[in-house]
Every structure is written in C-alpha cells, then in structure tokens.
Design an enzyme around this catalytic site. Sequence first.
Site, PDB file in Angstrom:
ATOM      1  N   GLY A   1      52.593  29.701   5.611  1.00 58.88           N
ATOM      2  CA  GLY A   1      52.404  28.264   5.773  1.00 58.88           C
ATOM      3  C   GLY A   1      53.711  27.616   6.154  1.00 58.88           C
ATOM      4  O   GLY A   1      54.765  28.229   6.049  1.00 58.88           O
TER       5      GLY A   1
ATOM      6  N   CYS B   1      54.526  35.973   3.820  1.00 58.53           N
ATOM      7  CA  CYS B   1      55.490  34.924   4.150  1.00 58.53           C
ATOM      8  C   CYS B   1      55.556  33.867   3.037  1.00 58.53           C
ATOM      9  O   CYS B   1      55.973  34.160   1.936  1.00 58.53           O
ATOM     10  CB  CYS B   1      55.134  34.336   5.514  1.00 58.53           C
ATOM     11  N   TYR B   2      55.089  32.642   3.279  1.00 58.42           N
ATOM     12  CA  TYR B   2      55.104  31.623   2.211  1.00 58.42           C
ATOM     13  C   TYR B   2      54.351  32.140   0.979  1.00 58.42           C
ATOM     14  O   TYR B   2      54.735  31.868  -0.156  1.00 58.42           O
ATOM     15  CB  TYR B   2      54.461  30.320   2.710  1.00 58.42           C
TER      16      TYR B   2
ATOM     17  N   HIS C   1      54.643  38.958   9.363  1.00 58.45           N
ATOM     18  CA  HIS C   1      53.206  38.692   9.542  1.00 58.45           C
ATOM     19  C   HIS C   1      52.471  39.945  10.034  1.00 58.45           C
ATOM     20  O   HIS C   1      52.562  40.271  11.212  1.00 58.45           O
ATOM     21  CB  HIS C   1      53.010  37.549  10.541  1.00 58.45           C
TER      22      HIS C   1
ATOM     23  N   GLU D   1      49.366  40.212  10.480  1.00 55.51           N
ATOM     24  CA  GLU D   1      48.140  39.857  11.205  1.00 55.51           C
ATOM     25  C   GLU D   1      48.354  39.673  12.706  1.00 55.51           C
ATOM     26  O   GLU D   1      47.398  39.684  13.466  1.00 55.51           O
ATOM     27  CB  GLU D   1      47.517  38.582  10.598  1.00 55.51           C
TER      28      GLU D   1
ATOM     29  N   SER E   1      20.581  23.666  22.349  1.00 53.34           N
ATOM     30  CA  SER E   1      21.261  23.268  23.591  1.00 53.34           C
ATOM     31  C   SER E   1      21.128  24.345  24.658  1.00 53.34           C
ATOM     32  O   SER E   1      21.385  24.094  25.827  1.00 53.34           O
ATOM     33  CB  SER E   1      22.747  23.038  23.302  1.00 53.34           C
ATOM     34  N   GLY E   2      20.775  25.559  24.235  1.00 52.82           N
ATOM     35  CA  GLY E   2      20.752  26.668  25.176  1.00 52.82           C
ATOM     36  C   GLY E   2      22.025  27.486  25.087  1.00 52.82           C
ATOM     37  O   GLY E   2      22.120  28.572  25.648  1.00 52.82           O
ATOM     38  N   GLY E   3      23.028  26.985  24.363  1.00 60.16           N
ATOM     39  CA  GLY E   3      24.259  27.737  24.144  1.00 60.16           C
ATOM     40  C   GLY E   3      24.031  28.832  23.119  1.00 60.16           C
ATOM     41  O   GLY E   3      23.015  28.840  22.424  1.00 60.16           O
ATOM     42  N   VAL E   4      24.992  29.751  23.037  1.00 59.24           N
ATOM     43  CA  VAL E   4      24.786  30.904  22.165  1.00 59.24           C
ATOM     44  C   VAL E   4      24.693  30.497  20.683  1.00 59.24           C
ATOM     45  O   VAL E   4      23.861  31.027  19.943  1.00 59.24           O
ATOM     46  CB  VAL E   4      25.860  32.009  22.412  1.00 59.24           C
ATOM     47  N   ASP E   5      25.478  29.520  20.253  1.00 66.18           N
ATOM     48  CA  ASP E   5      25.488  29.177  18.822  1.00 66.18           C
ATOM     49  C   ASP E   5      24.139  28.618  18.355  1.00 66.18           C
ATOM     50  O   ASP E   5      23.565  29.090  17.375  1.00 66.18           O
ATOM     51  CB  ASP E   5      26.585  28.154  18.508  1.00 66.18           C
ATOM     52  N   SER E   6      23.649  27.610  19.085  1.00 64.80           N
ATOM     53  CA  SER E   6      22.385  27.024  18.622  1.00 64.80           C
ATOM     54  C   SER E   6      21.237  28.010  18.823  1.00 64.80           C
ATOM     55  O   SER E   6      20.293  28.033  18.031  1.00 64.80           O
ATOM     56  CB  SER E   6      22.110  25.684  19.305  1.00 64.80           C
ATOM     57  N   SER E   7      21.315  28.873  19.838  1.00 63.76           N
ATOM     58  CA  SER E   7      20.227  29.842  20.048  1.00 63.76           C
ATOM     59  C   SER E   7      20.184  30.868  18.930  1.00 63.76           C
ATOM     60  O   SER E   7      19.111  31.227  18.437  1.00 63.76           O
ATOM     61  CB  SER E   7      20.394  30.575  21.386  1.00 63.76           C
TER      62      SER E   7
ATOM     63  N   LYS F   1      33.147  33.235  16.810  1.00 64.48           N
ATOM     64  CA  LYS F   1      32.321  33.274  18.028  1.00 64.48           C
ATOM     65  C   LYS F   1      31.891  34.702  18.411  1.00 64.48           C
ATOM     66  O   LYS F   1      30.732  34.937  18.730  1.00 64.48           O
ATOM     67  CB  LYS F   1      33.113  32.658  19.179  1.00 64.48           C
TER      68      LYS F   1
END
Length: 510
Positions: free
Chosen positions: A52, A79-80, A166, A168, A220-226, A366
């Site tokens: 952080g 780290c922090y 780090h 990651e 909406s037709g987007g991947v998330d809402s589908s 995503k």
Amino acid sequence: MILIIDFGSQFNQLIARRVREHQVYCQIIPPAMLTEEYIREVKPEGIILSGGPSSIYGQDSPKVNPFIFNGEVPVLGICYGLQFMVHALGGKVQRSEKREYGFAELSISTHSDLFQGIDQKTQCWMSHGDSISELPKGFTITASTDNTRVAAASNPEKNLYGLQFHPEVDHTLMGREILSNFLFRICSCKQNWTMKSFAQNTIEDIRKTIGDKKAILGLSGGVDSSVAALLIHKAIGKNLTCIYVDNGLMRKNESKILKETLTRHLDMNIRFVNAADDFLTPLKDVTDPEKKRKIIGNVFINVFDKEASRIKDAEFLGQGTLYPDIIESQSAFGGPSDVIKSHHNVGGLPENMKLKLVEPLKYLFKDEVRQLGAEIGLPDDLVWRQPFPGPGLGIRIMGAITRERLDVLREADAVLLDEIKKAGYYKKVWQSFAVLLPIKSVGVMGDQRTYENTIVIRAVTSKDAMTADWAKLPYEVLGRISNRIINEVNGVNRVTYDITSKPPGTIEWE
Ligand code: XMP
C-alpha cells in the site's frame, strides 16, 4: 480460501489473479472487515496482507487487528503488509523519504518453505519507501538485496512470512512459485477453484436466494449480462425475464443473433423491446457527444423501467457486476459499512419496485466470466464478444445521427468485423470497429467522380481499456477491409486507419 487484505496497493487485483491462477479461491477485503468473527465464518487457509502507499507512521495508515498474528492462520505480508506485521509485533520500521523502485537481485539466505525450489539468486521487483531495521523476536531474515537487508523474513513457528518485494508482478521472476509455496506448502490449500464448481455452487445459491419468486435482468448482449442471465436462467428458468432494449444503435444483426442464440437455443425468457424511435427522435440534430450520451441514457432508463414495471411481482434484479467494480468501490481505509456499493448498470428503477440485487459474477474477473460462460454453454460468439459501449453506434457517428448514416456505418462495421474475424484478429485485439466521419471527400470510381463519406478503421490492443495501443494489423488485412468497404458499402469512397494510442486519444471517437 485465501483472504487478501487491501492496504491500498495498486497490485491487489493482481495478487487475487495470481492466487486464482493456482485454482485457489480468494477474496479481497478492507482491513476493518478482518474480525475474529469473520475468520470463524469464512475459515481462510491463509491471509495475505497487501502492499500500500502508506507509511505505518502515517496518521491514517490502514491497520488490521493484530490477533491474526497468533499463528493459527498463516500470514504473508507483502511490502507495507510486512512492515505492518513487523511494527505490530515489536520490530522497527525505518522511515525513509527515498523510495526504492524497480528491479533488484534477490539473494536467498535461508530456503524457508516460501523459497523451496527457487534459485539462490533471482530477480525481484521492489517498490517501497520505508524499510525494516529490526525484526521482532522469533523472526529471521530469509533474503536480502544490495539495498534492502530485510527483503524477506519469517517466523515459521508462528506461520508468519513477509516479503519486501512484490511477488505478484511479472518482474519478480519466481513470484508465481513463491506464491505457490505459500498456498500449498504453508497453507495446505487445495486446488478446487474451477469454473465447473463455481457454476454448480452459484446456480444452487441463486436457486436458494430467489426460490419461486420472479427476477428481471437488463440484457445488453455483452458477455457479462449474458453470463449472468444464463446462470440465473439455469437456477430459476422462466421466472427470470430478461429485458433487451434495441435502441436502434446496435450493430448489424446484433439483436437477431441474440434472439436466435438465447431465446431459440437456450430457451431463455427475453422481452425484446424495439425502441429505435424513442431514441432516434430526441437524438435528431444532436451533435454534442455528451448530449448524445445523456439522451441515450435517459431514454434507456425510461424504456427499461416501463417494461420492467409490466413484470408484476418481480422481487429480484439480476446484474452482471464484476469483481473489479466491487473492489474499486470498497475502501482500504473504510469500515465494513462502506464496503459494497453496487454499480447499477440499469439506472433508476421505479420507486415502487423495491428489487433485491442478485449479482452472481461479483467475485469474478473478466477472463473468469468468459471461462464461466463457456462452461455453462454460452455460444462462443457471445463469450468472446468485444466490449461495445452502451450508446452504441451513436457515438461512432461524428455529428448528427440519422437512419441513413446508421445504415452506412452498420454495413462498414460488419465488413470490418468479418475481415478481422477471418484474419484471426478478433480475439487478439481489445476492440475493432468503424467510425463514420462528418466530412466528404473526392474520389474516382470507374470513370466517375465521387464525393462521398469517409470511414475510419479503429482497432486497439488493451488489457483494461484504461490505456490502449493502436493494433499493428497487417497491411493485407487493412487493405482487404478498405477494398471491401468501398466496393460494398454505398456512400463510402475513402477508408483511413486511426494510429492514435490512449492516451492521448481515447478508444472511442466521441
Ligand atoms: P474510451 O473511449 O473512454 O473508452 O477510451 C474506454 C472503454 O469504454 C467504452 N465506452 C463506453 N461504454 N458507455 C459505455 O458503456 C459509454 O458511454 C462509453 N464510452 C466509452 C469504450 O468502448 C471502451 O471499451
């Protein structure tokens, strides 16, 4: 599961990604949420304290209750996170105005469990100001760099581990292996986070939550809402009604394909609302991009609300909110009260509809949503659909929007996407689309002089749309797109390629 405590590091999502890549489930939570009660409830196998921007001597520096260092659950401080652990257990952190930032050579002095299988000398990546000058009792230094004596330390008896660098980020060459050692050697995690198990559990949970009540969802037709829609559909079937608003600004055949795949093949209950007139009438002669957005947003809310209120006795609202939205809205410094502010994708619903939110994707990134979509049988076309802005083609027509101009852009865009797909670039680029300019230029076709529209090809690579680079598409692909657009789309005689990155440009033209 692993709990990641958010001390405000810009890399938190990356830590979560790395843990999940090892098929271990994890959650990022704000420090104040880490209570004894919460630990008893979720029973984590391990805790990671993130880095952080704060100094532990800062007035409002984030803190967790030090009971977590009692040895029961293994802790890895990064780290922090390490500095906080050291400070809380009686060691000393030295204040420094100068930051150490960038690559460093790590020399491992003790092959503790965290460093099993890792070369004695390896590259790591540092980003810190303060550093540790004295370790608490029971800790030993396990690795150093030229500038940082305590680059890693541990107290294995108490299950406490810390890294000043780090693990990651990709620049730490053995970062994945170090995290893997923490997860499997130290925390004894099992690799059971798969999309198959996630889908089964989530569908079961949704079924329990919604029971025999009704739900609605804005598609909406987007991947998330589908994906969200299909999950909820699998849980409650026809008790889910999806509402799809065709605003007249969609791409060629978009609504048709959606109808075909989701209604016909997957038997989902979808109301298609053809509202092109509601949108295009108030948009007439509007050229200002922000005015266009505002009109499109407001009309959407009205149309959606009207349709939603027709579905009597709906009690739940499904949404495709993703984990990054949730993480961004929870605060490293706040308490549990301001943890989750849901992002309402569908605007304000009528006051009298008190809907409870169902957000089955709220712990997914995503790429996980795409894996999940494939797992539950969403067609490839929808799983891999490129992002498409809510205002649609409305912000890809420069100047006033007319039905004629929409048709020109729609045809040109369809040709472009067809060629991009054929050339194998559709999944490789972040977005690829056509833009219609408000100017005409002179050309010659056959023996005739033409005076027609200009289309811009826009294709960008990006990880998250925050920054983007123009895609280095092969000349042959660009050539084919240009040829076909000019030959096949009436009213276009010139095609150009946009070679602007973001910043300074934006991805869309408006
Ligand atoms: P810009 O143009 O800001 O776009 O670089 C970044 C990403 O956001 C999308 N975008 C929008 N999405 N409503 C949306 O739902 C909008 O008004 C909007 N404007 C831009 C854009 O397609 C890109 O993915």
